[in-house]
Design a protein around this motif. Structure first.
Motif, PDB file in Angstrom:
ATOM      1  N   SER A   1      -8.362   7.873 -20.103  1.00 35.18           N
ATOM      2  CA  SER A   1      -8.906   7.094 -19.231  1.00 35.18           C
ATOM      3  C   SER A   1      -8.464   7.499 -17.686  1.00 35.18           C
ATOM      4  N   ILE A   2      -7.612   8.213 -17.633  1.00 36.09           N
ATOM      5  CA  ILE A   2      -7.252   8.956 -16.333  1.00 36.09           C
ATOM      6  C   ILE A   2      -7.101  10.341 -16.261  1.00 36.09           C
ATOM      7  N   ASN A   3      -6.791  10.874 -15.160  1.00 36.78           N
ATOM      8  CA  ASN A   3      -6.773  12.324 -15.018  1.00 36.78           C
ATOM      9  C   ASN A   3      -5.721  12.758 -15.905  1.00 36.78           C
ATOM     10  N   ARG A   4      -6.054  13.642 -16.895  1.00 37.81           N
ATOM     11  CA  ARG A   4      -5.019  14.117 -18.078  1.00 37.81           C
ATOM     12  C   ARG A   4      -4.033  14.809 -17.666  1.00 37.81           C
ATOM     13  N   ILE A   5      -4.084  15.687 -16.539  1.00 41.59           N
ATOM     14  CA  ILE A   5      -2.933  16.379 -16.001  1.00 41.59           C
ATOM     15  C   ILE A   5      -1.846  15.450 -15.346  1.00 41.59           C
ATOM     16  N   ALA A   6      -2.391  14.476 -14.570  1.00 40.44           N
ATOM     17  CA  ALA A   6      -1.643  13.423 -13.801  1.00 40.44           C
ATOM     18  C   ALA A   6      -1.009  12.723 -15.088  1.00 40.44           C
ATOM     19  N   ALA A   7      -1.339  12.211 -16.005  1.00 42.72           N
ATOM     20  CA  ALA A   7      -0.784  11.386 -17.271  1.00 42.72           C
ATOM     21  C   ALA A   7       0.613  12.464 -17.921  1.00 42.72           C
ATOM     22  N   TRP A   8       0.181  13.817 -17.929  1.00 48.88           N
ATOM     23  CA  TRP A   8       1.318  14.531 -18.342  1.00 48.88           C
ATOM     24  C   TRP A   8       2.476  14.320 -17.154  1.00 48.88           C
ATOM     25  N   VAL A   9       1.878  14.596 -15.873  1.00 50.94           N
ATOM     26  CA  VAL A   9       3.039  14.626 -14.998  1.00 50.94           C
ATOM     27  C   VAL A   9       3.943  13.163 -14.671  1.00 50.94           C
ATOM     28  N   ILE A  10       3.044  12.273 -14.957  1.00 51.83           N
ATOM     29  CA  ILE A  10       3.526  10.896 -14.784  1.00 51.83           C
ATOM     30  C   ILE A  10       4.575  10.483 -15.836  1.00 51.83           C
ATOM     31  N   GLY A  11       4.243  10.829 -17.080  1.00 50.31           N
ATOM     32  CA  GLY A  11       5.071  10.461 -18.130  1.00 50.31           C
ATOM     33  C   GLY A  11       6.319  11.532 -18.003  1.00 50.31           C
ATOM     34  N   THR A  12       6.086  13.033 -17.848  1.00 51.44           N
ATOM     35  CA  THR A  12       7.234  13.564 -17.800  1.00 51.44           C
ATOM     36  C   THR A  12       8.211  13.528 -16.711  1.00 51.44           C
ATOM     37  N   ARG A  13       7.711  13.253 -15.718  1.00 48.21           N
ATOM     38  CA  ARG A  13       8.572  13.049 -14.481  1.00 48.21           C
ATOM     39  C   ARG A  13       9.439  11.664 -14.644  1.00 48.21           C
ATOM     40  N   ASN A  14       8.767  10.848 -15.294  1.00 47.33           N
ATOM     41  CA  ASN A  14       9.537   9.417 -15.594  1.00 47.33           C
ATOM     42  C   ASN A  14      10.716   9.679 -16.650  1.00 47.33           C
ATOM     43  N   MET A  15      10.347  10.586 -17.729  1.00 44.27           N
ATOM     44  CA  MET A  15      11.501  10.942 -18.513  1.00 44.27           C
ATOM     45  C   MET A  15      12.583  11.718 -17.900  1.00 44.27           C
ATOM     46  N   ILE A  16      12.457  12.347 -17.040  1.00 44.53           N
ATOM     47  CA  ILE A  16      13.413  13.167 -16.343  1.00 44.53           C
ATOM     48  C   ILE A  16      14.218  12.231 -15.381  1.00 44.53           C
ATOM     49  N   ARG A  17      13.194  11.422 -14.587  1.00 50.44           N
ATOM     50  CA  ARG A  17      13.912  10.222 -13.785  1.00 50.44           C
ATOM     51  C   ARG A  17      14.952   9.471 -14.347  1.00 50.44           C
ATOM     52  N   ALA A  18      14.251   9.010 -15.806  1.00 48.77           N
ATOM     53  CA  ALA A  18      15.055   8.138 -16.324  1.00 48.77           C
ATOM     54  C   ALA A  18      16.533   8.936 -16.817  1.00 48.77           C
ATOM     55  N   LEU A  19      16.492  10.242 -17.027  1.00 43.23           N
ATOM     56  CA  LEU A  19      17.707  10.987 -17.497  1.00 43.23           C
ATOM     57  C   LEU A  19      18.546  10.903 -16.256  1.00 43.23           C
ATOM     58  N   CYS A  20      17.810  11.304 -15.127  1.00 44.52           N
ATOM     59  CA  CYS A  20      18.818  11.306 -13.960  1.00 44.52           C
ATOM     60  C   CYS A  20      19.257   9.929 -13.490  1.00 44.52           C
ATOM     61  N   ILE A  21      18.482   8.812 -13.529  1.00 46.98           N
ATOM     62  CA  ILE A  21      19.325   7.553 -13.411  1.00 46.98           C
ATOM     63  C   ILE A  21      20.491   7.274 -14.529  1.00 46.98           C
ATOM     64  N   ALA A  22      20.298   7.704 -15.697  1.00 50.11           N
ATOM     65  CA  ALA A  22      21.341   7.494 -16.687  1.00 50.11           C
ATOM     66  C   ALA A  22      22.689   8.169 -16.312  1.00 50.11           C
ATOM     67  N   MET A  23      22.246   9.503 -15.948  1.00 47.93           N
ATOM     68  CA  MET A  23      23.633  10.417 -15.530  1.00 47.93           C
ATOM     69  C   MET A  23      24.018  10.098 -14.393  1.00 47.93           C
ATOM     70  N   LEU A  24      23.574   9.411 -13.546  1.00 44.71           N
ATOM     71  CA  LEU A  24      24.123   8.876 -12.223  1.00 44.71           C
ATOM     72  C   LEU A  24      25.169   7.397 -12.323  1.00 44.71           C
ATOM     73  N   ASP A  25      24.559   6.985 -13.497  1.00 41.91           N
ATOM     74  CA  ASP A  25      25.346   5.797 -13.832  1.00 41.91           C
ATOM     75  C   ASP A  25      26.831   5.756 -13.852  1.00 41.91           C
ATOM     76  N   PRO A  26      27.646   4.897 -13.375  1.00 42.02           N
ATOM     77  CA  PRO A  26      29.186   5.239 -13.746  1.00 42.02           C
ATOM     78  C   PRO A  26      29.610   4.750 -15.100  1.00 42.02           C
ATOM     79  N   HIS A  27      28.993   5.167 -16.177  1.00 40.97           N
ATOM     80  CA  HIS A  27      29.060   4.575 -17.447  1.00 40.97           C
ATOM     81  C   HIS A  27      30.659   4.814 -18.019  1.00 40.97           C
ATOM     82  N   GLY A  28      31.344   5.965 -17.520  1.00 43.14           N
ATOM     83  CA  GLY A  28      32.696   5.880 -17.853  1.00 43.14           C
ATOM     84  C   GLY A  28      33.699   4.764 -17.417  1.00 43.14           C
ATOM     85  N   ARG A  29      33.234   4.083 -16.246  1.00 50.38           N
ATOM     86  CA  ARG A  29      33.952   2.801 -15.687  1.00 50.38           C
ATOM     87  C   ARG A  29      33.560   1.960 -16.613  1.00 50.38           C
ATOM     88  N   TYR A  30      32.200   1.689 -17.011  1.00 52.85           N
ATOM     89  CA  TYR A  30      31.832   0.632 -17.946  1.00 52.85           C
ATOM     90  C   TYR A  30      32.776   0.721 -19.271  1.00 52.85           C
TER      91      TYR A  30
END
Ligand code: RNT
Ligand code: ZN
Length: 464
Positions: A376-405
């Motif tokens: 229902s949306i531009n199919r290439i944009a769907a790939w880009v949105i979904g993949t960038r989000n996956m990587i963005r979530a990994l980026c956020i998780a890696m930046l988390d000070p989880h060692g302190r937790y």
């Protein structure tokens, strides 16, 4: 201080050292031409991206996180983009078959790829807007058969030669899936568990051929292909016999996996599911079935985020399953009501998955793939949105000070653990993410959308 260093193990199927994107960045500065100072507006301005990153780096350093290290680690995690988002799981058998198997792609956004060349061009376009080096995940029905009718049990590596050449030219790996649906022999809703031995044998042969193709891909690209078996088998209404199909499925899987293949070339995964459209009452290959099979036979389990009861947390399964199987495949997806395959957005569920992979040090045992369909949306944009989000979530998780937790947790100080986890939710990860995109030579912020709109005008709008 420095709690993070050494904590994040990189994925086993990461690109070889000479393709380290940071070296790539130095060697091919032309790839950055889209991100010239002054050519972008607002937050995408080069200078402000650099300044924001500098402040963010200081902020993270104060809580013991080295952002430069995080970005190097992030660049080594591949995500496998699924071919089927590009053409609504149509494939190229040219036999006019509709999509079946209880999965569905809704929408009729114009410009869908009609040929392998168009799909490759679209996927290349998507990959050029996603930071890092990734993979591409093919279904068997995307082979190139030169106009001939090649039935599913006759497919060979040669039918995927162009895909392998394309992947090599981009320096990426391929993943693979037998297509046990959208075929006359799956029309009554059963494949590997069918009561008719001839039909069962046909699908066993198809899966055996698919493993060989996976191995050929992995061998020629120098990176193991994950070949994932998912079947649609199930019933709309309550079966009288739940046992028979499951026992037949186990037998079929044993026949499929009998031949040993070098794990450097091919890795086998099996994917369970809760229900499909038209198969609401009984799914032969439910999660428990495939989990049991994978544990017994040491196969990879594929966890699809849309395949559980809505209140179940897929992230929580990762550290359970990985006690018993060597590696996992993820189908990162988003369930919405009856659908299990919406475009991946930056939800708590997605962040939870990324956190588990990072905090549990599971990245080297996890193959991250995506699985959504949106026509229902531009199919290439769907790939880009979904993949960038996956990587963005990994980026956020890696930046988390989880060692302190973890330290606080060990001391029993749950108050501080909760307090710090909440404070971390507003740390300036956006500035780090923007800088990562800049360094990787892909558009920062919303600038990628203009590229897609340009491509839509130049290329997609010309397709009938
Ligand atoms: C279906 C499974 C499976 C498919 C793809 C197309 O519910 O999730 O992974 O989506 O094989
Ligand atoms: Zn899936």
């Amino acid at each position: 201080m420095g709690e993070l260093s050494g904590q994040i193990k990189v994925a086993r199927n990461a690109p070889p050292p000479h393709t380290d994107p940071w070296v790539f960045w130095m060697a091919f500065p032309a790839r950055t031409s889209r991100v010239q100072p002054g050519s972008l507006t607002g937050v995408s301005n080069l200078k402000s991206i650099q300044q924001s990153y500098k402040l963010a780096r200081e902020c993270y350093a104060a809580i013991g996180v080295n952002t430069d290290t995080v970005l190097k680690q992030l660049a080594r995690v591949p995500v496998s983009l699924h071919c089927w988002q590009g053409d609504d799981m149509g494939g190229f058998e040219n036999q006019g078959g509709a999509l079946t198997g209880g999965i569905v792609s809704t929408g009729n956004y114009p410009g869908k790829a009609r040929t392998p060349d168009e799909l490759r061009a679209d996927a290349s376009q998507a990959l050029s807007l996603i930071p890092g080096r990734h993979r591409f995940n093919l279904h068997a029905c995307y082979g190139e058969f030169g106009g001939r009718k090649v039935d599913r049990n006759e497919i060979e590596p040669k039918h995927f030669k162009n895909w392998i050449d394309w992947a090599r030219s981009l320096g990426i790996g391929l993943d693979f899936n037998p297509t046990c649906f959208s075929h006359p022999k799956s029309a009554d809703g059963f494949t590997l568990s069918h009561r008719d031995i001839a039909i069962r044998r046909f699908w066993v042969e198809h899966c055996q051929a698919s493993r060989q193709i996976g191995a050929a891909m992995g061998r020629s690209l120098g990176s193991p292909t994950v070949t994932n078996v998912w079947i649609p088998d199930g019933m709309k209404d309550s079966p009288a016999d739940r046992r028979g199909p499951r026992e037949r499925l186990e037998e079929s899987l044993d026949a499929i996996f009998k031949k040993h293949l070098n794990p450097k070339h091919n890795l086998d995964a099996v994917e369970g599911k809760l229900f499909g459209i038209g198969a609401e009452s009984y799914t032969v290959g439910m999660h428990e079935f495939f989990l049991g099979y994978a544990v017994k036979n040491q196969k990879l389990v594929c966890l699809d985020a849309g395949h559980y009861h809505p209140t179940e947390n897929m992230a929580d399964k990762i550290s359970s399953v990985l006690c018993f199987v060597p590696e996992i495949l993820l189908h990162v997806s988003r369930g919405v009501r009856w659908d299990s395959d919406h475009v991946v957005t930056l939800t708590d569920e997605l962040n939870g998955i990324a956190q588990e992979l990072v905090r549990g040090e599971y990245l080297e045992r996890t193959h991250i793939g995506l699985d959504f369909f949106d026509a229902s949306i531009n199919r290439i944009a769907a790939w880009v949105i979904g993949t960038r989000n996956m990587i963005r979530a990994l980026c956020i998780a890696m930046l988390d000070p989880h060692g302190r937790y973890k330290k606080l947790e060990r001391k029993g100080d749950y108050t501080s653990r909760l307090a710090l986890m909440e404070e971390a939710k507003t740390l300036p990860f956006g500035a780090v993410w923007d800088y990562y995109c800049l360094k990787q030579g892909v558009p920062v912020g919303e600038a990628w959308l203009a590229e897609i709109k340009g491509y839509e005008k130049r290329v997609l709008s010309k397709r009938s």
